[in-house]
Scaffold this motif. Sequence first.
Motif, PDB file in Angstrom:
ATOM      1  N   PRO A   1       0.835  -1.223   0.000  1.00 29.90           N
ATOM      2  CA  PRO A   1       0.000   0.000   0.000  1.00 29.90           C
ATOM      3  C   PRO A   1       0.860   1.261   0.000  1.00 29.90           C
ATOM      4  N   LEU A   2       0.301   2.334  -0.543  1.00 32.43           N
ATOM      5  CA  LEU A   2       1.085   3.551  -0.727  1.00 32.43           C
ATOM      6  C   LEU A   2       1.599   4.105   0.597  1.00 32.43           C
ATOM      7  N   ILE A   3       0.754   4.079   1.626  1.00 29.54           N
ATOM      8  CA  ILE A   3       1.198   4.589   2.932  1.00 29.54           C
ATOM      9  C   ILE A   3       2.339   3.733   3.470  1.00 29.54           C
ATOM     10  N   GLY A   4       2.226   2.417   3.334  1.00 30.53           N
ATOM     11  CA  GLY A   4       3.305   1.531   3.777  1.00 30.53           C
ATOM     12  C   GLY A   4       4.581   1.757   2.993  1.00 30.53           C
ATOM     13  N   GLY A   5       4.431   1.975   1.681  1.00 28.57           N
ATOM     14  CA  GLY A   5       5.609   2.254   0.855  1.00 28.57           C
ATOM     15  C   GLY A   5       6.288   3.547   1.247  1.00 28.57           C
ATOM     16  N   ALA A   6       5.477   4.573   1.597  1.00 28.45           N
ATOM     17  CA  ALA A   6       6.050   5.852   2.030  1.00 28.45           C
ATOM     18  C   ALA A   6       6.844   5.681   3.319  1.00 28.45           C
ATOM     19  N   LEU A   7       6.326   4.860   4.233  1.00 25.33           N
ATOM     20  CA  LEU A   7       7.047   4.605   5.480  1.00 25.33           C
ATOM     21  C   LEU A   7       8.331   3.819   5.221  1.00 25.33           C
ATOM     22  N   LEU A   8       8.262   2.844   4.306  1.00 26.87           N
ATOM     23  CA  LEU A   8       9.469   2.087   3.955  1.00 26.87           C
ATOM     24  C   LEU A   8      10.513   2.980   3.294  1.00 26.87           C
ATOM     25  N   ALA A   9      10.042   3.993   2.576  1.00 29.65           N
ATOM     26  CA  ALA A   9      10.970   4.894   1.900  1.00 29.65           C
ATOM     27  C   ALA A   9      11.867   5.613   2.894  1.00 29.65           C
ATOM     28  N   ALA A  10      11.413   5.748   4.133  1.00 28.20           N
ATOM     29  CA  ALA A  10      12.238   6.410   5.149  1.00 28.20           C
ATOM     30  C   ALA A  10      13.493   5.604   5.447  1.00 28.20           C
ATOM     31  N   LEU A  11      13.431   4.293   5.226  1.00 26.47           N
ATOM     32  CA  LEU A  11      14.581   3.451   5.548  1.00 26.47           C
ATOM     33  C   LEU A  11      15.762   3.699   4.625  1.00 26.47           C
ATOM     34  N   ASP A  12      15.504   4.241   3.434  1.00 31.27           N
ATOM     35  CA  ASP A  12      16.632   4.493   2.539  1.00 31.27           C
ATOM     36  C   ASP A  12      17.463   5.681   3.018  1.00 31.27           C
ATOM     37  N   ALA A  13      17.057   6.258   4.160  1.00 29.99           N
ATOM     38  CA  ALA A  13      17.889   7.295   4.774  1.00 29.99           C
ATOM     39  C   ALA A  13      19.271   6.754   5.103  1.00 29.99           C
ATOM     40  N   PHE A  14      19.345   5.451   5.330  1.00 36.73           N
ATOM     41  CA  PHE A  14      20.618   4.856   5.724  1.00 36.73           C
ATOM     42  C   PHE A  14      21.416   4.344   4.529  1.00 36.73           C
ATOM     43  N   LEU A  15      20.819   4.390   3.332  1.00 33.80           N
ATOM     44  CA  LEU A  15      21.516   3.913   2.144  1.00 33.80           C
ATOM     45  C   LEU A  15      22.759   4.747   1.867  1.00 33.80           C
ATOM     46  N   LEU A  16      22.611   6.071   1.933  1.00 31.35           N
ATOM     47  CA  LEU A  16      23.747   6.951   1.669  1.00 31.35           C
ATOM     48  C   LEU A  16      24.863   6.732   2.680  1.00 31.35           C
ATOM     49  N   LEU A  17      24.497   6.536   3.935  1.00 31.67           N
ATOM     50  CA  LEU A  17      25.517   6.322   4.966  1.00 31.67           C
ATOM     51  C   LEU A  17      26.339   5.083   4.645  1.00 31.67           C
ATOM     52  N   LEU A  18      25.664   4.026   4.213  1.00 32.96           N
ATOM     53  CA  LEU A  18      26.364   2.793   3.860  1.00 32.96           C
ATOM     54  C   LEU A  18      27.300   3.014   2.687  1.00 32.96           C
ATOM     55  N   LEU A  19      26.814   3.710   1.664  1.00 32.27           N
ATOM     56  CA  LEU A  19      27.621   3.929   0.467  1.00 32.27           C
ATOM     57  C   LEU A  19      28.803   4.847   0.749  1.00 32.27           C
ATOM     58  N   MET A  20      28.585   5.911   1.523  1.00 34.09           N
ATOM     59  CA  MET A  20      29.661   6.853   1.816  1.00 34.09           C
ATOM     60  C   MET A  20      30.770   6.192   2.626  1.00 34.09           C
ATOM     61  N   ASN A  21      30.402   5.254   3.474  1.00 35.18           N
ATOM     62  CA  ASN A  21      31.414   4.553   4.267  1.00 35.18           C
ATOM     63  C   ASN A  21      32.318   3.691   3.401  1.00 35.18           C
ATOM     64  N   ARG A  22      31.836   3.316   2.223  1.00 32.62           N
ATOM     65  CA  ARG A  22      32.643   2.511   1.312  1.00 32.62           C
ATOM     66  C   ARG A  22      33.547   3.376   0.432  1.00 32.62           C
ATOM     67  N   GLY A  23      33.349   4.679   0.459  1.00 33.81           N
ATOM     68  CA  GLY A  23      34.154   5.584  -0.363  1.00 33.81           C
ATOM     69  C   GLY A  23      33.307   6.286  -1.408  1.00 33.81           C
ATOM     70  N   PHE A  24      33.707   7.499  -1.789  1.00 38.14           N
ATOM     71  CA  PHE A  24      32.893   8.299  -2.698  1.00 38.14           C
ATOM     72  C   PHE A  24      32.809   7.666  -4.087  1.00 38.14           C
ATOM     73  N   ARG A  25      33.865   6.996  -4.520  1.00 39.84           N
ATOM     74  CA  ARG A  25      33.830   6.323  -5.814  1.00 39.84           C
ATOM     75  C   ARG A  25      32.813   5.194  -5.829  1.00 39.84           C
ATOM     76  N   PHE A  26      32.657   4.514  -4.697  1.00 38.25           N
ATOM     77  CA  PHE A  26      31.674   3.443  -4.602  1.00 38.25           C
ATOM     78  C   PHE A  26      30.264   4.024  -4.724  1.00 38.25           C
ATOM     79  N   LEU A  27      30.055   5.177  -4.105  1.00 36.89           N
ATOM     80  CA  LEU A  27      28.775   5.863  -4.220  1.00 36.89           C
ATOM     81  C   LEU A  27      28.476   6.225  -5.676  1.00 36.89           C
ATOM     82  N   GLU A  28      29.473   6.760  -6.368  1.00 39.72           N
ATOM     83  CA  GLU A  28      29.287   7.132  -7.771  1.00 39.72           C
ATOM     84  C   GLU A  28      28.997   5.910  -8.636  1.00 39.72           C
ATOM     85  N   ALA A  29      29.692   4.798  -8.366  1.00 38.42           N
ATOM     86  CA  ALA A  29      29.464   3.575  -9.146  1.00 38.42           C
ATOM     87  C   ALA A  29      28.042   3.059  -8.958  1.00 38.42           C
ATOM     88  N   PHE A  30      27.536   3.132  -7.733  1.00 37.30           N
ATOM     89  CA  PHE A  30      26.167   2.699  -7.444  1.00 37.30           C
ATOM     90  C   PHE A  30      25.164   3.537  -8.241  1.00 37.30           C
TER      91      PHE A  30
END
Length: 458
Positions: free
Chosen positions: A161-190
């Motif tokens: 459901p759309l409301i559930g998807g919107a709440l799940l979308a908040a979890l991608d807040a941590f995606l950038l943190l994971l990628l940045m910890n691997r290095g900026f080039r890894f972020l760009e490759a992703f």
Amino acid sequence: MDARTPDLSAVSLPKSVPDSAGWRGDAGHPRSLPEVNATVEVPTGGLWWRRLLAFAGPGYLVSVGYMDPGNWATDLAGGSKFGYTLLSVILLSNVMAIVLQALAARLGIATDRDLAQACRATYSRPVNLLLWLACEAAIIACDLAEVIGTAIALKLLFGIPLIGGALLAALDAFLLLLLMNRGFRFLEAFVIALLIVIAVCFVVQIAAAAPPVAAVIGGFLPSRTIITNPEMLYIAIGIIGATVMPHNLYLHSSIVQTRAYPRTEEGRRDAIKWATTDSTIALMLALFINAAILVVAAATFHKSGHSDVAEIDQAFELLSPLLGLGIASTLFAVALLASGLNSTVTATLAGQIVMQGFLDLRLPDWAQRLVTRGIAIVPVIAVTALYGDSGTAQLLVFSQVVLSMQLPFAVIPLVRFVSDKRKMGPFAIPATVAAAAWIIAGVIVILNLKLLADTFFG
């Protein structure tokens, strides 16, 4: 290559910045995004393509904002209602984007400041506060589009459901943190990998739609009706707002500084050349994606008489039957999900740059992202609860018009800075380029005033 420990001697900032340089007393200003500043090595010699590859990356991160879910709503509405007519607006907005992003890269490389830091070192505190609020509004509008797009994609692919998807979308807040910890080039490759996924999905859909070449080419020619038709103008300004994104100017002026080029006049001049090449190539890809969305909508929906298709889930339901390609709708949803995930990177980094640059306020990345995401999720849930899923389509288009309204507050300071020889020194843009940049700024302001007049008095 990604060097985790930067060579601080190569990026040392001047101990004092004299007033004659055009900046207020901000001696010892911090580096933009200090955790990744000058961490990507650049070869000093060798073949030209090695240097191009070393600088390739920031342009693609910026281009993400030019093909985020907000573009989908405006491009779908424009293609289904008006056929190929608004392709000229996409082309115009892309030319604007190429010019403005090149200026943003020039500012960052020439001055060791991102656009937010440059504003803070130029304007009074009240003016900076107003500029910051305007930019935060743009980031929230962009984040709103990301949340809606990601939620819709999750609903189409997995039935969430759309409301559930919107709440799940908040979890991608941590995606950038994971990628940045691997290095900026890894972020760009992703980011680049997801861009390739989006491009492949639309290549297949365009091949299936088989639009008439003559009509597509004709759509790139300007039409007077775009200005005279208020409904068409509304969508056209939405396209400009979805394409030329104000917070991308702040983002680009910062992330170009991740390259460890020599901080000398010759090194900066070389860096400006390659950074401009990188962003121009990346934004040509954005032009293809945006044009592809509109072309598919025009060739599929407008041609078959479905001129009212403005919602993404409507397009998903109709694509496969109308194209006669069973996988078309799935490819559409996959590309939308990839777009939503990619856009997370743009809004997150831009929010961090803006907050640090204007306010010198440094919150933990996770806290800043959750606050921004929370602000965007609340209206999505409220609109969905009050008006149902259909209300999100209007909210998505409206968010892009809000973005367009914020453009002058970023574009005018940028053009002013890069035209100022006191601030830029030998890197100030020539008078002809400055004239073109001011014309672009003027077009944006005039279109916005026209939209306001039609909205309140028309």
